[in-house]
Scaffold this active site. Structure first.
Site, short mmCIF file in Angstrom:
data_model
loop_
_atom_site.label_atom_id
_atom_site.label_comp_id
_atom_site.label_asym_id
_atom_site.label_seq_id
_atom_site.Cartn_x
_atom_site.Cartn_y
_atom_site.Cartn_z
N GLU A 76 0.81 -1.21 0.00
CA GLU A 76 0.05 -0.03 0.13
C GLU A 76 0.66 1.27 -0.14
OE1 GLU A 76 -3.43 2.34 2.72
OE2 GLU A 76 -2.50 0.39 3.34
N ASP A 77 2.04 1.35 0.84
CA ASP A 77 2.67 2.55 1.04
C ASP A 77 4.12 2.49 0.45
OD1 ASP A 77 0.78 3.42 2.45
OD2 ASP A 77 1.48 2.60 4.44
#
Length: 696
Positions: A76-77
């Site tokens: 996600e990051d």
């Protein structure tokens, strides 16, 4: 923050066969991928996944879960992908990381829809592997521990509310009470800061005044049990501020009136010792009536087992006591996580009964609001126990009815319910069940869920199933109307329409199937022109783009207007040829044609009025009807038949009211004139399917 070697040593401490090299590689991977990213606290971002992994080691989970915790934010990051994870750490870890990643926030959605979508993905991912939930709960717990670093009060409250509504109840439902209590406490501090600080301060004052009263009571309980020959461990604590605040709110009392602030836990060697200890306590101190609960013989749905009782101690002080074995205590505090013995091949069932119900709710819910409503009902309510005639036990929320019970047994049984016996007696379906009731469901072969049941069912599963059944029924009835309208439209096409043409039309209109097409026609989602063009491409090309197919050769003319002046028929009164009409000329606008008795004319008193009449071309106006039909199979189709028999084209159908056993629709219908509309109304009023019909 845990150092690399400390994390690995923790895992090896309870699982000597764990792959040390893979654990080290996962630690280094998350540090490298998150790089210089920072958290709101100013700490390196990778400190968060490392702490989450540390929480997983406290629960002694398998190495795949630990690695998933380390990597859960990388996709996600960072620039990492699921394919990268699979290449480096295997398919199982990749699937777990993907499951956790799918739960990430969808920031583009409105808040409520975003929460619902997160919850939908959460539940579906959980159904694949319960370890996804365990990692996510640890992720949320650590985020709550650092929530105070976020500067925006609104963002802190939003996260706290989501935690209180979804994550704390889910932790409770898998038996992770330590996680649940800490989440509730941290969320309570953000949502009700004044109440939190007031109760915390009062607890500190009590602590300074009682002179070690908790320890004294714990010692008295232990001595009483030792004299009876029972060797036990006794611990005491004050209830945490959120628990006290809930009691104050539920009982409408002040802090001073909350008498059972202290709770004690007695840990025994065997189940027999648990019941013996309870007998000793009940004979030594007065037991409060109605406060004894036996969760050993009838565990909660999350596996929680314990005896609960409340005693009247000296000076009229109430104290709560929980009695359990060591094994029960370990399971009670950490639930499914405590029983995860993956390395030994002993997997707990990832789809326990309540989770299967949640998955059904995801499938049945129509929109974000419904999903959140049904799921909260399913995961956060006090429970009762009821039995089938054959002795099968079902747990239900307080206030549950036989209909809730039927849907808990099986969705099909709930759908076919026509009556119920409670403890051998016929009782109304809306009767609330009590603990220990034996419920026998009476079913009918052709029965179906009733809309009126939504007025008394309390389980999310029942509400979701009923709403879904009602929607499907309405869909089928609207599709039946659409089929009649479709036949009329197909009759205008310059070609014979067969099944092949219909199949091709379905494809061109990007519908799922023929039923979907008929519903779209019945619900006026497609124009006549679109349907004809889909059936025979090019069949409408010789007419202007703005040609209204439902009104072909039905142009309307109005007498009394200056040549070239535009007009429109008012949508408030829907005048049709035969009505006495008047024109309302508005400044910088055309003329609006109203029926003479239209209530809206009063608002145009300052505008110019024109005396108008219908011209020679006066067919094809739209009248509006309000029709109330009985809510039973076939009534909507019968109403559609009346329109078809009277050669009237329905251009809009909207359900405006549900009031079982009636459903009310507002229907726009093309008519030739007032006499045509009156004939339709008369036919409606004569029908057994129609309770009331009137012109709007």
């Amino acid at each position: 923050m845990l150092r690399q070697y400390e994390l690995v040593e923790r895992v090896l401490g309870y699982d000597p066969d764990a792959d040390e090299a893979v654990l080290n590689r996962a630690y280094v991977y998350t540090v490298q991928k998150h790089g210089t990213q920072k958290r709101a606290s100013g700490d390196p971002y990778f400190s968060h996944p490392v702490e989450v992994a540390g929480l997983m080691t406290d629960l002694q989970l398998d190495q795949e879960t630990i690695i998933t915790a380390l990597l859960h934010d990388t996709v996600e990051d960072t620039l990492a992908t699921i394919d990268d994870i699979e290449a480096n750490f295997g398919t199982e870890v990749a699937q777990l990381v993907d499951g956790v990643t799918k739960l990430s926030k969808i920031e583009a959605m409105p808040e409520n829809e975003r929460a619902a979508e997160n919850l939908r993905k959460f539940l579906l991912a959980m159904s694949e592997d319960i370890r996804v939930l365990l990692v996510k709960l640890a992720d949320r717990l650590h985020n709550m521990r650092t929530l105070h670093f976020i500067k925006s009060p609104d963002k802190r409250r939003r996260i706290a509310r989501e935690t209180m509504d979804i994550y704390a109840p889910l932790a409770e439902r898998v038996g992770m009470y330590e996680y649940m209590r800490e989440m509730q406490l941290l969320a309570f501090e953000q949502l009700e800061p004044e109440a939190f600080h007031t109760i915390t301060k009062r607890l500190e004052e009590l602590r300074s005044q009682d002179g070690g009263q908790v320890d004294a009571i714990a010692l008295a309980i232990k001595q009483a049990l030792a004299e009876a020959g029972l060797q036990v461990e006794v611990s005491g604590r004050e209830k945490h501020p959120y628990s006290i605040w809930r009691k104050m709110a539920e009982r409408h009392v002040s802090f001073e009136q909350v008498t059972d602030i202290m709770a004690f836990r007695v840990v025994c060697d065997t189940e027999a010792d648990c019941y013996a200890a309870m007998g000793v306590l009940h004979t030594t101190w007065q037991a409060l009536p109605g406060r004894f609960k036996d969760y050993i013989s009838t565990p909660k749905s999350n596996g929680y087992r314990s005896l609960h009782t409340s005693l009247m101690y000296e000076n009229s002080m109430r104290v709560e006591v929980q009695i359990r074995t060591r094994e029960m205590h370990q399971r009670n505090e950490f639930g499914l996580a405590a029983h995860w013995a993956y390395k030994q091949g002993d997997r707990p069932d990832g789809q326990v009964g309540w989770l299967r119900d949640l998955i059904e709710i995801v499938d049945a819910s129509h929109d974000a609001e419904e999903l959140l409503e049904h799921t909260r009902m399913a995961i956060y309510q006090d429970r009762i126990f009821a039995f089938t005639p054959k002795g099968s036990l079902f747990q239900l929320p307080k206030g549950a009815t036989p209909v809730d019970f039927a849907f808990a047994v099986h969705t099909d049984l709930g759908a076919q319910t026509v009556g119920a016996k409670i403890n051998g007696r016929h009782m109304p379906l809306r009767t609330p069940l009590n603990n220990g009731d034996v419920v026998e469901i009476i079913k009918g072969k052709n029965a179906e869920p009733q809309l009126s049941w939504l007025g008394f069912v309390v389980t999310g599963k029942a509400r979701a199933s009923i709403r879904r059944a009602v929607r499907l029924k309405e869909h089928a009835e609207v599709a039946e109307i659409g089929r009649k309208l479709f036949d009329e439209i197909a009759g205008r096409v310059p070609a014979k329409i067969g099944k092949k043409a219909v199949r091709e039309a379905v494809k061109r209109l990007e519908m799922e199937d023929e039923e979907d097409l008929m519903f779209a026609v019945g619900a006026a989602k497609l124009t006549d022109r679109e349907v004809m063009e889909a059936l025979v491409p090019g069949s409408t090309s010789d007419l202007p783009d703005n040609h209204d197919w439902s009104r072909r050769d039905h142009a309307i003319s109005i007498r009394g207007l200056t040549a070239g002046v535009g007009f429109k028929l008012a949508t408030c009164c829907h005048p049709v040829p035969g009505d006495r009409i008047v024109g309302l000329r508005k400044k910088d606008e055309g003329v609006e044609v109203h029926a003479i008795d239209c209530l809206e004319l009063a608002s145009g008193i300052d505008n110019d009025w024109l005396d108008l009449s219908w011209g020679k071309r006066s067919q094809g106006a739209t009248g509006r009807l309000r029709v109330t039909i009985y809510d039973r199979p076939g009534t909507l189709a019968e109403m559609a038949g009346i329109f078809a028999q009277n050669v009237a084209n329905v251009t809009s159908l909207e359900q405006v009211q549900l009031d079982h056993p009636f459903t009310t629709y507002e229907i726009d219908v093309e008519v030739q004139d007032l006499a045509h509309l009156t004939r339709i109304l008369s036919a409606m009023r004569a029908s057994d399917a129609v309770a009331q019909a009137e012109r709007v």
